[in-house]
Structures are given as structure tokens and as C-alpha cells.
Design a protein around this motif. Structure first.
Motif, short mmCIF file in Angstrom:
data_model
loop_
_atom_site.label_atom_id
_atom_site.label_comp_id
_atom_site.label_asym_id
_atom_site.label_seq_id
_atom_site.Cartn_x
_atom_site.Cartn_y
_atom_site.Cartn_z
N LEU A 7 0.83 -1.21 0.00
CA LEU A 7 0.00 0.00 0.00
C LEU A 7 0.87 1.26 0.00
O LEU A 7 0.61 2.20 -0.76
N LEU A 8 1.89 1.27 0.85
CA LEU A 8 2.78 2.44 0.90
C LEU A 8 3.52 2.63 -0.42
O LEU A 8 3.71 3.76 -0.88
N ASN A 9 3.94 1.54 -1.05
CA ASN A 9 4.62 1.64 -2.34
C ASN A 9 3.70 2.19 -3.42
O ASN A 9 4.13 2.97 -4.27
N LEU A 10 2.43 1.79 -3.41
CA LEU A 10 1.47 2.33 -4.38
C LEU A 10 1.27 3.83 -4.17
O LEU A 10 1.24 4.60 -5.14
N GLY A 17 7.39 8.95 -6.57
CA GLY A 17 8.29 7.81 -6.74
C GLY A 17 8.55 7.47 -8.19
O GLY A 17 9.69 7.19 -8.57
N LEU A 18 7.50 7.51 -9.00
CA LEU A 18 7.66 7.19 -10.43
C LEU A 18 8.54 8.23 -11.11
O LEU A 18 9.44 7.89 -11.87
N TRP A 19 8.30 9.48 -10.81
CA TRP A 19 9.06 10.59 -11.40
C TRP A 19 10.54 10.48 -11.05
O TRP A 19 11.41 10.60 -11.91
N MET A 20 10.85 10.24 -9.79
CA MET A 20 12.25 10.18 -9.37
C MET A 20 12.92 8.88 -9.81
O MET A 20 14.10 8.88 -10.13
N ALA A 21 12.17 7.78 -9.88
CA ALA A 21 12.75 6.54 -10.40
C ALA A 21 13.12 6.72 -11.86
O ALA A 21 14.16 6.22 -12.32
N ALA A 22 12.30 7.46 -12.61
CA ALA A 22 12.62 7.76 -14.01
C ALA A 22 13.89 8.60 -14.08
O ALA A 22 14.73 8.40 -14.97
N GLY A 23 14.06 9.54 -13.16
CA GLY A 23 15.29 10.34 -13.13
C GLY A 23 16.52 9.49 -12.89
O GLY A 23 17.54 9.66 -13.56
N LEU A 53 10.15 1.42 -5.54
CA LEU A 53 9.48 0.63 -4.49
C LEU A 53 10.33 0.61 -3.22
O LEU A 53 10.95 -0.41 -2.90
N PRO A 54 10.39 1.71 -2.47
CA PRO A 54 11.32 1.76 -1.33
C PRO A 54 10.83 1.07 -0.05
O PRO A 54 11.64 0.67 0.78
N PHE A 55 9.53 0.95 0.11
CA PHE A 55 9.02 0.41 1.37
C PHE A 55 9.20 -1.10 1.39
O PHE A 55 8.82 -1.80 0.48
N GLY A 56 9.81 -1.58 2.46
CA GLY A 56 10.15 -2.99 2.58
C GLY A 56 11.62 -3.24 2.32
O GLY A 56 12.09 -4.36 2.42
#
Length: 149
Positions: A7-10, A17-23, A53-56
Motif C-alpha cells: 500500500l505504501l509503495n502504491l 516515486g515514479l518521477w524520481m525513479a525515471a530520473g 518501491l522503497p518500502f520494505g
């Protein structure tokens, strides 16, 4: 991955998260194209996945995971981090900080802003770090260290 981590990752993906992962992925691609940047590209791609997906998961010093020093945890790692900082680290950190500032405006966004600030620190100095599952991060702090493959 637990239900809470999922849930936290979503929510994280929606809150930057998507924006920075793309960076991070773009930084990895640019570094891979240069050939000389391949060692940094590998780190950028693994942190891109962590940023998505940082949580976990946790980031720990690599020497705690492997139990020994290597090229990334010694003096050459410091030089590598300085080069990284000049080439890509500062703008990735800036992206995380700006995203954190935007999220900190709302009460719901504050925990995600804090996570972006932690990632900004990682963006400045990533060499010599390892991403491990959260349940293994405690084991990595114990002695003797656990080797991961």
C-alpha cells in the motif's frame, strides 16, 4: 512484501516515486552510454528500482552486508562518489528535495517527503551502499555479517 509495504509503495509511486525513479533510470542510461560511467550506471539502476518501491527495503553500507571492504567502500569509492556528485548526484538530490518540499505542504505527504529527503542523501553519495530487504537490514548490522548474493 507485506500488505502495508504494498500500500505504501502504491502511494509512493503517486507521490513522486515514479518521477524520481525515471530520473535515476535516465541517469543510468546516460552513464551507460558513456562506457566510462558503467560502474555508476549499475548503481543508478539499482537505486532506480529502490526509488520506485522503497518500502520494505533499506540501504546499508555494503561492507556490513559482505563483511569486507571492496573497491566501492575504500578510497576509490570516495573518489567515485565525488565524481558521481559532480555528474549526476546533485541534480537527483535536488529533484528529491523539490519533491519533498511539495509533499511537505500536506499532512499526508510528510512521511513521503521524509523518504524523499533520505533518498536525496543517498543521491549525493551512493557508491558503497547496498539495498537489502528490511528484514535482512537488521541482520546486516549484526556480527558476523551476512553475505548476500
Amino acid at each position: 512484501m507485506t500488505l502495508l509495504s504494498l500500500l505504501l509503495n502504491l502511494l509512493w509511486i503517486v507521490t513522486g516515486g515514479l518521477w524520481m525513479a525515471a530520473g535515476w533510470a535516465i541517469a543510468g542510461i546516460v552513464l551507460a552510454i558513456t562506457i566510462i560511467g558503467l560502474p555508476w550506471a549499475r548503481a543508478a539502476f539499482s537505486i532506480a528500482i529502490y526509488t520506485l518501491l522503497p518500502f520494505g527495503y533499506r540501504v546499508v553500507p555494503r561492507e556490513q552486508v559482505t563483511g569486507r571492504h571492496d573497491i566501492g567502500t575504500g578510497p576509490l569509492g570516495v573518489i567515485g562518489n565525488l565524481l558521481w556528485l559532480l555528474v549526476a548526484g546533485w541534480w537527483l538530490a535536488l529533484g528529491h528535495v523539490l519533491t519533498a518540499l511539495a509533499l511537505a505542504i500536506t499532512i499526508i505527504g510528510i512521511p513521503f517527503a521524509w523518504a524523499h529527503l533520505k533518498l536525496a542523501g543517498l543521491a549525493l553519495w551512493p557508491i558503497g551502499r547496498a539495498v537489502v530487504p528490511a528484514e535482512d537490514a537488521d541482520a546486516a548490522r549484526r556480527w558476523p555479517p551476512v553475505a548476500y548474493r
